[in-house]
Motif scaffolding. Structure first.
Motif, mmCIF file in Angstrom:
data_model
loop_
_atom_site.group_PDB
_atom_site.id
_atom_site.type_symbol
_atom_site.label_atom_id
_atom_site.label_comp_id
_atom_site.label_asym_id
_atom_site.label_seq_id
_atom_site.Cartn_x
_atom_site.Cartn_y
_atom_site.Cartn_z
ATOM 1 N N ARG A 157 0.788 -1.260 -0.160
ATOM 2 C CA ARG A 157 0.100 0.041 -0.091
ATOM 3 C C ARG A 157 0.878 1.195 0.118
ATOM 4 N N GLY A 158 0.795 2.208 -0.856
ATOM 5 C CA GLY A 158 1.305 3.309 -0.924
ATOM 6 C C GLY A 158 0.644 4.556 -0.969
ATOM 7 N N ASP A 159 0.997 5.815 -0.163
ATOM 8 C CA ASP A 159 0.187 6.980 -0.358
ATOM 9 C C ASP A 159 1.082 8.124 -0.646
ATOM 10 N N GLU A 160 0.852 8.910 -1.638
ATOM 11 C CA GLU A 160 1.627 10.013 -1.671
ATOM 12 C C GLU A 160 0.844 11.362 -1.870
ATOM 13 N N GLY A 161 1.434 12.462 -1.698
ATOM 14 C CA GLY A 161 0.727 13.633 -1.922
ATOM 15 C C GLY A 161 1.611 14.711 -1.695
ATOM 16 N N LEU A 162 1.084 16.029 -2.425
ATOM 17 C CA LEU A 162 1.784 17.330 -2.201
ATOM 18 C C LEU A 162 0.709 18.276 -2.044
ATOM 19 N N THR A 163 0.856 18.711 -0.745
ATOM 20 C CA THR A 163 -0.184 20.055 -0.252
ATOM 21 C C THR A 163 0.602 21.249 -0.473
ATOM 22 N N SER A 164 -0.177 22.252 -0.752
ATOM 23 C CA SER A 164 0.313 23.585 -1.291
ATOM 24 C C SER A 164 -0.795 24.619 -0.685
ATOM 25 N N PRO A 165 -0.456 26.006 -0.822
ATOM 26 C CA PRO A 165 -1.340 26.968 -0.457
ATOM 27 C C PRO A 165 -2.718 26.820 -1.551
ATOM 28 N N GLY A 166 -2.315 26.343 -2.975
ATOM 29 C CA GLY A 166 -3.118 26.551 -3.861
ATOM 30 C C GLY A 166 -3.991 25.381 -4.186
ATOM 31 N N ASP A 201 -4.378 20.601 -3.452
ATOM 32 C CA ASP A 201 -3.715 19.338 -2.990
ATOM 33 C C ASP A 201 -3.621 18.535 -4.095
ATOM 34 N N SER A 202 -2.378 17.462 -4.343
ATOM 35 C CA SER A 202 -2.561 16.564 -5.215
ATOM 36 C C SER A 202 -2.208 15.197 -4.478
ATOM 37 N N ALA A 203 -2.799 14.300 -4.457
ATOM 38 C CA ALA A 203 -2.774 12.783 -3.860
ATOM 39 C C ALA A 203 -2.812 11.746 -4.685
ATOM 40 N N ALA A 204 -2.437 10.707 -4.601
ATOM 41 C CA ALA A 204 -2.413 9.571 -5.003
ATOM 42 C C ALA A 204 -2.333 8.230 -4.101
ATOM 43 N N SER A 205 -2.790 7.092 -4.336
ATOM 44 C CA SER A 205 -2.535 5.799 -3.531
ATOM 45 C C SER A 205 -2.290 4.470 -4.675
ATOM 46 N N TYR A 206 -1.723 3.871 -4.094
ATOM 47 C CA TYR A 206 -1.452 2.591 -4.897
ATOM 48 C C TYR A 206 -1.491 1.313 -3.978
ATOM 49 N N THR A 207 -2.097 0.302 -4.639
ATOM 50 C CA THR A 207 -2.333 -0.990 -3.865
ATOM 51 C C THR A 207 -2.060 -2.036 -4.856
ATOM 52 N N ALA A 208 -1.258 -3.284 -4.287
ATOM 53 C CA ALA A 208 -0.699 -4.310 -5.041
ATOM 54 C C ALA A 208 -0.396 -5.496 -4.246
ATOM 55 N N THR A 209 -0.473 -6.553 -5.188
ATOM 56 C CA THR A 209 -0.009 -7.876 -4.655
ATOM 57 C C THR A 209 1.152 -8.258 -5.291
ATOM 58 N N ARG A 215 4.083 20.826 1.155
ATOM 59 C CA ARG A 215 4.509 19.638 1.936
ATOM 60 C C ARG A 215 4.431 18.319 1.050
ATOM 61 N N TYR A 216 5.424 17.733 0.886
ATOM 62 C CA TYR A 216 5.334 16.440 0.109
ATOM 63 C C TYR A 216 5.568 15.450 1.259
ATOM 64 N N HIS A 217 4.647 14.338 0.959
ATOM 65 C CA HIS A 217 4.821 13.368 1.878
ATOM 66 C C HIS A 217 4.545 11.808 1.092
ATOM 67 N N GLN A 218 5.331 10.767 1.773
ATOM 68 C CA GLN A 218 5.129 9.603 1.098
ATOM 69 C C GLN A 218 4.933 8.429 2.103
ATOM 70 N N GLU A 219 4.244 7.542 1.920
ATOM 71 C CA GLU A 219 4.365 6.418 2.966
ATOM 72 C C GLU A 219 4.073 5.139 2.081
ATOM 73 N N VAL A 220 4.888 4.104 2.346
ATOM 74 C CA VAL A 220 4.737 2.812 1.720
ATOM 75 C C VAL A 220 4.746 1.679 2.656
#
Length: 289
Positions: free
Chosen positions: A74-83, A85-93, A262-267
Motif C-alpha cells: 500500500r502506498g500513499d503520496e501527496g503534495l499539499t500547497s497553498p493552492g 492538494d494532489s494525492a494518489a494511492s497505490y495497492t498491489a499484490t 508539504r510532500y509526503h510519502q508512505e509505503v
C-alpha cells in the motif's frame, strides 16, 4: 529494487494541474547411552541475535528458506500547497521467488482523483516489464534502469538495503515482534543530510516531485528545502525472524509564496504467505524496450 513508490508516476503527473502551476529428531529414550568422550555433544540452540546486523542476517536466511513469498503493498503520496492538494494511492499484490535469479510478478492499481488505473510488473532474468493501463503497451528494460526500478516493488530487497543504515538502526523487541528502525533524528535542510544512509532513499523518492516543481518554475536550493522526517522500519517474527512488514515514510517542506508546500510519502508492505508457484512472462512479452 523500487526507488520510489508506484503512486509517484501518476500523482506527479497531476501536480502541474494544481492552481500553483496556473493550469486546470528423536529424544533417545530411557535406554540411550550416556555421553562419552568420543561422542559429539548435542548442539546448543542457536544464540539469539544481539544486534541489527545479526537480526538482518537471520531474516535473510529465514526468507530464503522458502521458494518464494507473497506480499501486499500500500502506498500513499501527496503534495499539499497553498493552492491545492494532489494525492494518489497505490495497492498491489506481489509474488516474489527467492532463487537465483529471482523472479517477481505484481498486479496493482493506482488511484488518483477518483479514477483507477491498473498496473502489472514482471521481473524475469534481470529484466523488468511494465504495463500501465488494461490496454497499455509493455515497456521493458534492465532492473538497473531508474525508470524500471521505480516501479518494481521488492520487499525482500529491503533487508539488504536496510543494512546500509549501519549504527543508525535501533532494535526493539517484544513478545509479538522485533522492530528494526532507522530515522532522521530531527528536521534539517536537505543540504545538511545529503550522503546520510538514512536519507538517501527519501531523497531519491522526492526527486521526481522536485523535477515536476522545477518544470513549474519552483526551484529552491537544497539549503531552503527542509527534510522534516524520514523513518523506515522492518518488523520481524520474534521466533522465526521472517520479515512480516516493511514501512517507509518521508516528509519534505518546500518554500512557496511565503509559506511551504508539504510532500509526503508512505509505503507499507506486509508478508501475506509463502509463494510456491512460478513466474513466467505472458505470451508476446520479450526483453528490450
Amino acid at each position: 529494487m523500487r526507488t520510489r513508490s508506484a503512486v509517484a508516476a501518476t500523482a506527479l503527473a497531476a501536480l502541474l494541474c494544481l492552481p500553483l502551476t496556473g493550469c486546470g529428531g528423536g529424544d533417545g529414550g530411557a535406554d540411550a547411552a550416556p555421553p562419552t568422550a568420543t561422542q559429539t555433544p548435542t548442539p546448543s540452540p542457536a544464540a539469539e541475535p544481539r544486534n541489527a546486523a545479526e537480526f538482518l542476517a537471520h531474516a535473510r536466511e529465514a526468507m530464503a528458506a522458502r521458494p518464494g513469498w507473497t506480499f501486499t503493498v500500500r502506498g500513499d503520496e501527496g503534495l499539499t500547497s497553498p493552492g491545492g492538494d494532489s494525492a494518489a494511492s497505490y495497492t498491489a499484490t506481489v509474488d516474489r521467488t527467492t532463487g537465483e535469479p529471482m523472479t517477481l510478478h505484481s498486479t496493482g492499481t493506482t488511484h488518483v482523483k477518483g479514477a483507477d488505473k491498473p498496473e502489472e510488473v514482471y521481473v524475469v532474468d534481470g529484466t523488468g516489464h511494465i504495463r500501465k493501463g488494461a490496454d497499455g503497451v509493455w515497456t521493458s528494460g534492465p532492473v538497473s534502469d531508474p525508470g524500471i526500478a521505480a516501479v518494481v516493488e521488492d520487499p525482500i530487497a529491503a533487508l539488504d538495503a536496510f543494512a546500509e543504515h549501519g549504527d543508525a538502526v535501533t532494535v526493539r523487541k517484544s513478545a509479538g515482534a522485533v522492530e528494526l528502525r532507522a530515522a532522521l533524528g530531527s528536521a534539517a535542510p536537505l543540504s545538511a543530510v545529503r550522503g546520510r544512509a538514512v536519507t538517501e532513499k527519501a531523497i531519491r523518492e522526492f526527486a521526481p516531485t522536485r523535477e515536476q516543481l522545477r518544470g513549474a518554475g519552483i526551484a529552491p536550493s537544497d539549503d531552503r528545502i527542509t527534510v522534516e522526517s524520514v523513518e523506515e522500519t522492518l518488523t520481524l517474527d520474534p521466533t522465526t525472524y521472517r520479515l512480516t512488514a516493511h514501512r517507509f515514510t518521508c516528509v519534505f517542506l518546500i518554500p512557496y509564496q511565503g509559506g511551504a508546500m508539504r510532500y509526503h510519502q508512505e509505503v507499507t508492505e506486509h508478508t501475506k504467505g509463502v509463494f510456491s508457484g512460478t513466474v513466467t512472462l505472458p505470451a508476446g512479452v520479450t526483453g528490450g524496450s
